[in-house]
Write a protein that holds these residues in place. Sequence first.
Motif, PDB file in Angstrom:
ATOM      1  N   PRO A 190       0.805  -1.233   0.000  1.00  0.00           N
ATOM      2  CA  PRO A 190       0.000   0.000   0.000  1.00  0.00           C
ATOM      3  C   PRO A 190       0.836   1.282   0.000  1.00  0.00           C
ATOM      4  O   PRO A 190       0.917   1.982   1.006  1.00  0.00           O
ATOM      5  CB  PRO A 190      -0.825  -0.124   1.277  1.00  0.00           C
TER       6      PRO A 190
ATOM      7  N   ASP B 121       3.098   6.711   8.368  1.00  0.00           N
ATOM      8  CA  ASP B 121       2.396   5.928   7.340  1.00  0.00           C
ATOM      9  C   ASP B 121       2.646   4.444   7.603  1.00  0.00           C
ATOM     10  O   ASP B 121       3.163   3.721   6.758  1.00  0.00           O
ATOM     11  CB  ASP B 121       2.908   6.348   5.945  1.00  0.00           C
TER      12      ASP B 121
ATOM     13  N   ASP C 202      -0.869   9.611   7.170  1.00  0.00           N
ATOM     14  CA  ASP C 202      -1.619   9.093   6.022  1.00  0.00           C
ATOM     15  C   ASP C 202      -2.737   8.144   6.475  1.00  0.00           C
ATOM     16  O   ASP C 202      -2.790   7.732   7.627  1.00  0.00           O
ATOM     17  CB  ASP C 202      -0.652   8.352   5.077  1.00  0.00           C
ATOM     18  N   ASN C 203      -3.619   7.826   5.562  1.00  0.00           N
ATOM     19  CA  ASN C 203      -4.686   6.826   5.747  1.00  0.00           C
ATOM     20  C   ASN C 203      -5.710   7.201   6.815  1.00  0.00           C
ATOM     21  O   ASN C 203      -6.225   6.328   7.534  1.00  0.00           O
ATOM     22  CB  ASN C 203      -4.092   5.433   6.066  1.00  0.00           C
TER      23      ASN C 203
END
Length: 196
Positions: free
Chosen positions: A20, A113, A139-140
């Motif tokens: 990912p 991340d 992130d995410n």
Amino acid sequence: MDFESKINIMKEYAREENIPIMQDDGIEFLTSFIEKKNIKNILEIGTAIGYSAIMMAHVNSDIHITTIERDEARYLEALKNIKKFHMEERITLVFNDALNIEDNGEYDLIFIDAAKGKNIDFFNHFEKNLKENGYIITDNMGFHGYVEMNEEEIESKNIRGIVRKIKDYIYFLENNMQYKTIIYKIGDGIAVTERR
Ligand code: SAH
Ligand code: MG
């Protein structure tokens, strides 16, 4: 081979191996941010195969990155990739669980991340390494749209658990009086945190 072609090979590898890496609009946001804020020293938690580290280092030749990865196969792949881009001098790769690392560097940017359920731990562990005017980017924050869904709609218990942890992190950021945070709906959701 030029930069673009080598990057495309990495992206293709990530797609095939289900790794990912950051999405295109997310990486575009991150690299523009680094350029605009004149960021030079970066700590990244979650290297994977080195894609985001290489993209960040590419912004400017005086940028230095320390990046941490706990998965051995990914660490080895990242090592290869960093060499391929001749960035060994500017990207320091660390093979370990980030929470085991006692680092005394000072960074303009800490980019989180890695394991989505551990963001509060990463934040608390590395906050001391953030420069006075530094940023923490995470992130995410959207987790593929799951964070916006009602919990009853999410069938997997595992995913519900991660969503709860991301919501805990959002609550933690929003109620942290020392910092202010903006969450952007870019890529998989990106939080930008800075000191008040
Ligand atoms: N930043 C990369 C993608 C990272 S994917 C890019 O965009 O190119 C997330 C990575 O974090 C995975 O490879 C996983 O092994 C690693 N990770 C998860 N938890 C970690 C931890 N506690 N310490 C170090 N690495 C971790
Ligand atoms: Mg990510």
